[in-house]
Design an enzyme around this catalytic site. Structure first.
Site: not given
Lengths: 320, 320, 320, 320
Positions: D11, D72, D103, D126, D128, D130, D172
């Site tokens: 992303g 992706r 990741d 990212t 996120d 994460d 998510r």
């Protein structure tokens, strides 16, 4: 009509790119070729140009500035400069030229049109909104909002410190930006070049507000009203209140155009190509009473746009 | 510990309101009453204060400025001023005072704490980020982003006109704002008070860039580097390039705080009440290596925060 | 004329506060008292109101929402509800009521005016711009710009991933927002409730663009066009291109009003008080061809505003 | 070390362009050539690449998305895909590859590094946040601020209508975005995937607030917590309060990066080239405790980043 030329000239204004995009894509829909001259009249004089295709104007509608670059070009005020411009139009087989800029650019376009015989269409684009014949120019709405957002921030400090702020916005000769910005930020006082101001009246309003408990305040002043440093000092000395100056400066010229500046640019760009396609020239596209129209570029050059002072009077009532 | 006092002092910074909200609500969760003093030390001296309840700090986390108002208060630098402050603390039964401001406010808090015996907690809040002992102050991230957004707009005009812009950002003594803003807008040159600059080197970089075809450029200069009007003029004369000055001014102090300024304010506000609740005083809450910590307010007052010059060196490489 | 009432009703729109401020301060300049009813017609029915002074509307011009709060109030569609409203007007000695809202609010005002005999003035405020008789409503320009700024961000991802994005904007019945947003973000396709769309044509345009190398795209769709989840799925299946849906949602209703929304609100607020002062009632203030005018509120309620489809056709040309 | 490759994968995140710019210009300062692969691993598999010079990354630091495009790419999860990637690295004489992504991209880089023997450096990017081993990823701060600005607008409507809003933000599997956004908008409730929520508790908090007179509220929910449509309906039915859902969506991924995202990208880009230059590989550059460091990319892939739940607990106290 086969080849259209396009040039952005004078100070840049947000939405110029949206106008370029509209001219190129509408021209393309009518099978017209578009040639862009770079750096304003400089590019015309030096025959510095590029072909503009629908793809080359992709992804620009949302960006400030102008992909064609612009300049102020004193050389184009000389006979020799205009002569070179005529040659350049001829050597590129330009059948019609779209000139995006302010009143200075319009006057140059009028001269070039007369000399070259090539039809000219002016698109009014300047953050100053000082082009006669149009209620609004490309970039004005964006500059107003940029200034308003800045002054909203300054208001935080003004209120927190109980301070008076003099905020200088652009506008050497005209107060269009200052008056619209002033009323929409809720300025206590608006100073424009069109109205001579009496310093003592400014002090008096500030003193009255202070007595009513309103110790902070915003004075929006067009740069053309005189020395704002001195005014700031005078207010401080005559009212005893903390007073600061903030000059908004060049950020007012740039930034992503607002929806309105993009819309106006799209409508103007479209109409300019339609006019050339219909065989018209020496026109300016304008926005009057909510609609896009066209007037003689000569009339636009000769007229003087009046500032509506009722906005300033209303702003005074609203700031009480 | 029953009654906490709170004061915002010195220049306002976006996020001060978020800090006030955090102090009030965390105090409330521990059954502590909060009294807010108005207009900085002025309010303490004049005993001008208000009870702050969880509802009275509702809807303020997103607003710049400070609902308590602030001021610079020379009177509080006198023994008499501090004496009145001590009386005011006593008459309001204040068991601990949270002081939100910059290094000047911290020094005053230290003095007041010593005189009054009331525990003091300093929360560093200033757009200048010049408080020793903390990697970041409340408001710094907001001011950086405000400046960056303005310079992004100025860049549009710089590129469209092939112009050099000198942009003056806040920072009389320190270059924290200038260096972070400079690297993040991609400035060609960054000038800070900590490093004496050689004008000829500035001209040289601009000339080199111009030779490589890069005719526009942004020079970010802290206000403390000297006369930026003169610098602008000198660049114009020595490089032959169009050069303009833009002074970003007071808008850098205001505006809705960024998420980061709000987060830091919330964490600092929380920790300050926890410290008082634990019986600690004369501490400053700080952000070090990614965590909230506390140090002696005295150490913060005595140290001098160093500017990391590696950012400026990296910015030079990145602008090539 | 001594006492003016004011109510904001229906969905909130950015600029409602600027309109309240203008009504209160202009009324004050004419020595009229202003009473604000809270939470729309609910407040009138329950006689929940407050006196509004010039100071009580200080610092609100730049804030979204409405300090009077608003609601949708089905009870006011009943005879009993209107009856209670009449009583409330009488018990507060209201000589004229300013109703700020959309067409539903106007219809209720008309009914209330007929029953009570109190002069009503409607100020059109809704982000949908669907009030007949006015070219623009308070809040529309802000909502357009909010949507445009969001879609500019989405475009970054669309281009980076070569994706198609369906972006749903507000507008259950009307496409004013969708069409203005669509043309100003440079949308490839605009779908509005006024025009039945043929899915196959949508796929065809996307396929043609993909063949020309334009693999990303933005489809701006008003919520009233049907199931945008299904449309997104259908596009994916019929074109083989990655397609995503983004529903902009309620953020379109809020936020600081743009300069234009503030200006319109100020002009409308001013005119509404002037009308009442002149002894007029049952009017709506409107913006027509660039000027503020007034029409019978009845005419506004009975007419149906037409969407100018030429914008959508121009947008198609500009997206090629 | 002569030729560096660079790829953006997964992303997109605001600041990726700033990282590309930093890699290219730092590499240039060390006389390294840079090759950019397009559309993520797709470009590596298909050998679709371009030389990146210092000029080709001009004017991109302030733009969202990625000039290299991204995707992706399931094909790269196959042995054959990785094999083709190895060939592409070899045929372009790539001595080191900088992989900008999350990741998933790191795991692919690890695999590719093992197979090809070419040193890999991962840059975490990212929205996120994460990625294990780094306190912050490129784009996170921008996404947080975008969400916060949207929710500030939604708050206007929530307050004006006395409504509860469920606002779904991205995430998510992880609640980093939700928790930081939640505390900084002053959310009444924050729901994250890491903590199973009990609907009855949510209703209870809302009911308690309503009893205290706080009838509007914001619930920030990560998309991974389950069906937010259902939650919204359940709140409405169980509390009797008007409740609405707003899904912020893809705008969170785009937009001009904040200063912090640009700074992190610049520091990460710089360090990644330094590492390759020093002969290191299979590292990820990370931000730990306020400094840029490097760890084994393998460790980043194998660890799982924990959400700091103390933020959510503090947010609860602050919302009272």
């Amino acid at each position: 009509m086969k080849n259209i030329g396009i040039v952005t000239s004078g100070g840049d204004a947000p939405g110029m790119n949206a106008a370029i995009r509209a001219v190129v894509r509408v021209a393309h829909s009518k099978d017209l070729k578009v040639t862009g001259f770079k750096k304003g009249w400089h590019g015309l004089i030096r025959n510095d140009c590029m072909v503009l295709t629908p793809r080359s104007v992709s992804g620009i509608i949302q960006h400030g500035g102008t992909i064609l670059h612009t300049s102020r070009c004193p050389e184009f005020n000389t006979e020799e400069g205009v002569e070179k411009g005529c040659e350049s139009l001829a050597s590129n087989n330009i059948d019609g030229l779209v000139v995006i800029g302010g009143d200075g650019s319009f006057r140059a376009a009028l001269e070039l049109g007369n000399k070259s015989g090539v039809p000219m269409i002016g698109i009014p684009a300047t953050i100053d909104n000082d082009v006669f014949g149009t209620d609004e120019t490309i970039g004005f709405d964006t500059a107003v909002n940029t200034a308003v957002q800045q002054i909203d921030k300054i208001r935080d400090t003004a209120v927190s410190h109980d301070r008076i702020f003099v905020v200088e916005v652009m506008g050497r000769k005209r107060g269009f930006l200052a008056s619209t910005v002033g009323i929409t930020v809720g300025a206590e006082i608006i100073l424009v070049p069109e109205v001579e101001f009496i310093a003592e009246n400014v002090f008096e309003i500030i003193r009255e507000n202070a007595e009513k408990g309103k110790k902070s305040g915003i004075i929006v002043a067009a740069e053309g009203i005189g020395d704002t440093h001195q005014l700031t000092k005078d207010i401080r000395e005559n009212t005893g209140l903390e007073t600061r100056l903030s000059i908004l400066g060049y950020a007012q010229r740039g930034g992503n155009p607002t929806a309105r500046s993009r819309l106006l640019a799209s409508l103007f760009g479209n109409r300019s190509v339609e006019l050339l396609f219909e065989g018209q020239g020496n026109k300016a596209v304008v926005f009057q009473n909510g609609s896009v129209k066209s007037i003689d570029i000569k009339d636009s050059c000769e007229g003087e746009k009046r500032l509506d002072l009722s906005l300033i009077r209303l702003a005074e009532i609203l700031a009480k």
